[in-house]
Scaffold this active site. Structure first.
Site, mmCIF file in Angstrom:
data_model
loop_
_atom_site.group_PDB
_atom_site.id
_atom_site.type_symbol
_atom_site.label_atom_id
_atom_site.label_comp_id
_atom_site.label_asym_id
_atom_site.label_seq_id
_atom_site.Cartn_x
_atom_site.Cartn_y
_atom_site.Cartn_z
ATOM 1 N N ASP A 35 0.820 -1.218 0.000
ATOM 2 C CA ASP A 35 0.000 0.000 0.000
ATOM 3 C C ASP A 35 0.851 1.264 0.000
ATOM 4 O O ASP A 35 1.994 1.264 0.458
ATOM 5 C CB ASP A 35 -0.915 -0.025 1.237
ATOM 6 C CG ASP A 35 -2.046 0.976 1.116
ATOM 7 O OD1 ASP A 35 -2.405 1.347 -0.020
ATOM 8 O OD2 ASP A 35 -2.570 1.398 2.162
ATOM 9 N N HIS A 52 2.532 3.324 -8.824
ATOM 10 C CA HIS A 52 2.320 1.892 -9.069
ATOM 11 C C HIS A 52 3.546 1.285 -9.759
ATOM 12 O O HIS A 52 3.954 0.174 -9.448
ATOM 13 C CB HIS A 52 1.061 1.677 -9.908
ATOM 14 C CG HIS A 52 -0.198 2.073 -9.194
ATOM 15 N ND1 HIS A 52 -0.437 1.741 -7.877
ATOM 16 C CD2 HIS A 52 -1.284 2.792 -9.604
ATOM 17 C CE1 HIS A 52 -1.620 2.227 -7.508
ATOM 18 N NE2 HIS A 52 -2.140 2.870 -8.531
ATOM 19 N N LEU A 146 11.090 -20.241 -3.382
ATOM 20 C CA LEU A 146 10.047 -19.372 -2.823
ATOM 21 C C LEU A 146 8.726 -19.540 -3.581
ATOM 22 O O LEU A 146 8.721 -19.586 -4.815
ATOM 23 C CB LEU A 146 10.505 -17.909 -2.942
ATOM 24 C CG LEU A 146 9.483 -16.856 -2.518
ATOM 25 C CD1 LEU A 146 9.428 -16.751 -0.996
ATOM 26 C CD2 LEU A 146 9.825 -15.492 -3.113
HETATM 27 C C1 IPE Z 1 -5.343 -2.670 -0.002
HETATM 28 O O1 IPE Z 1 -5.082 -1.334 -0.147
HETATM 29 C C2 IPE Z 1 -5.240 -3.365 -1.313
HETATM 30 C C3 IPE Z 1 -3.910 -3.432 -1.894
HETATM 31 C C4 IPE Z 1 -2.821 -2.921 -1.438
HETATM 32 C C5 IPE Z 1 -3.851 -4.157 -3.104
HETATM 33 P P1 IPE Z 1 -6.235 -0.249 -0.395
HETATM 34 O O2 IPE Z 1 -5.532 1.018 -0.647
HETATM 35 O O3 IPE Z 1 -7.175 -0.725 -1.436
HETATM 36 O O4 IPE Z 1 -6.980 -0.280 0.992
HETATM 37 P P2 IPE Z 1 -7.866 0.832 1.709
HETATM 38 O O5 IPE Z 1 -8.867 1.316 0.697
HETATM 39 O O6 IPE Z 1 -6.947 1.935 2.121
HETATM 40 O O7 IPE Z 1 -8.456 0.127 2.878
HETATM 41 C C1 IPE Z 2 -1.547 0.211 -3.337
HETATM 42 O O1 IPE Z 2 -1.341 1.568 -3.368
HETATM 43 C C2 IPE Z 2 -1.782 -0.380 -4.697
HETATM 44 C C3 IPE Z 2 -3.151 -0.836 -4.926
HETATM 45 C C4 IPE Z 2 -4.139 -0.811 -4.099
HETATM 46 C C5 IPE Z 2 -3.410 -1.362 -6.236
HETATM 47 P P1 IPE Z 2 -2.554 2.582 -3.379
HETATM 48 O O2 IPE Z 2 -2.906 2.866 -4.805
HETATM 49 O O3 IPE Z 2 -3.671 2.107 -2.548
HETATM 50 O O4 IPE Z 2 -1.887 3.858 -2.753
HETATM 51 P P2 IPE Z 2 -2.551 4.866 -1.715
HETATM 52 O O5 IPE Z 2 -3.033 4.035 -0.568
HETATM 53 O O6 IPE Z 2 -3.656 5.542 -2.434
HETATM 54 O O7 IPE Z 2 -1.442 5.780 -1.330
HETATM 55 MG MG MG Z 3 -4.114 2.324 -0.581
#
Ligand code: IPE
Ligand code: IPE
Ligand code: MG
Length: 264
Positions: A35, A52, A146
């Site tokens: 995240d 990303h 792994l």
């Molecule tokens: C969880 O992160 C999903 C992934 C990292 C793939 P999100 O960014 O979707 O989660 P919330 O919305 O902050 O709970």
């Molecule tokens: C995690 O990073 C990747 C996915 C959920 C695909 P985010 O895109 O959720 O990044 P934030 O949480 O908005 O910073």
């Molecule tokens: Mg996120």
């Protein structure tokens, strides 16, 4: 000896703290919620998509480091069943990134004996991506290194719902009696059926929640949170998480050795 990655190694062997890890109790299964990509990019004044892309670099490095440290299973949360709520452009970008990742990484992962698995509703993804996933899984199926479990279109609730559907179908056909259903029955019908539960669950980026990840499997996982966003997450952070994990007292509902002693 630690296991060296064939090709360019991660910087894990040059990281202070490596010598503090106890070799015999490296977590067997580490789960990571990748995240913070969007916030990482926004803080730099960049589009979320840059975050990303940077996140993929982190994954590449952490996979190597985990393999070199002798971790057996690494589960990385890449896209949740709720992430479809995001704007189409972002979803499409992420889907093409998964496809690109498989194209660019599969040879090196295979050479390093990594077994690639996907967990989630893979049948809802684009057919071309599904084929790449099937090929990657089939090609690496017999690798003994792994296990890299990539959670794409994954949701813990959807996974449990699916398990309940399969189990109730078996009950309906008479193949299974309701009283025969145990914890193990549920476990055996999850995507992670054959894998050990995560010992250590890592969430970067400062949010203190599980966001529908491995709900059943994390019952006794040790949690490790950091404010660092995923694109800045390096092998040194993985090492720190493992060192902290090894200091935890995992009781699984029982008492530790000292506690048991007090009641003797
Ligand atoms: C969880 O992160 C999903 C992934 C990292 C793939 P999100 O960014 O979707 O989660 P919330 O919305 O902050 O709970
Ligand atoms: C995690 O990073 C990747 C996915 C959920 C695909 P985010 O895109 O959720 O990044 P934030 O949480 O908005 O910073
Ligand atoms: Mg996120």
């Amino acid at each position: 000896m630690w296991k060296k990655w064939f090709g360019k190694s991660s910087d894990v062997f040059h990281t202070p703290g490596l010598n503090l890890i106890k070799r015999e109790s490296v977590p067997r299964h580490i789960a990571i919620i990748m995240d913070g990509n969007g916030r990482w990019a926004q803080r730099k004044g960049l589009l979320r998509t840059f975050g990303h892309r940077a996140g993929v670099e982190s994954l590449r490095d952490i996979v190597k480091a985990a393999s070199e440290l002798g971790v057996k299973v690494l589960t990385a949360y890449a896209f949740s069943t709720e992430n479809w709520k995001r704007p189409d452009e972002e979803v499409n970008f992420l889907m093409s990134l998964f496809s690109e990742y498989l194209d660019s990484e599969i040879d090196e992962l295979h050479q390093n004996d990594v077994q690639i698995k996907f967990i989630g509703k893979i049948d809802e993804l684009a057919v071309t991506l599904q084929h790449k996933i099937e090929n990657a899984q089939a090609r690496t199926l017999h690798n003994g290194g792994l296990i890299l479990n990539l959670a794409v279109n994954y949701g813990g609730r959807a996974e449990i719902t699916r398990a309940v559907q399969i189990i109730t179908e078996k009950v309906a056909t008479g193949a299974l009696k309701p009283e025969e259903i145990t914890d193990n029955t549920i476990q055996d019908h999850l995507y992670t059926a054959a894998l050990p539960d995560p010992d250590l669950l890592i969430r970067p980026s400062g949010d203190l929640r599980i966001s529908n990840f491995l709900l059943w499997q994390s019952a006794y996982a040790e949690f490790w949170f950091t404010d660092i966003n995923w694109p800045d997450f390096k092998p040194k952070h993985l090492i720190q998480a493992i060192i902290d994990y090894q200091k935890r007292d995992r009781r699984f509902g029982g008492v530790n050795k000292d506690g048991a002693h007090r009641f003797k």
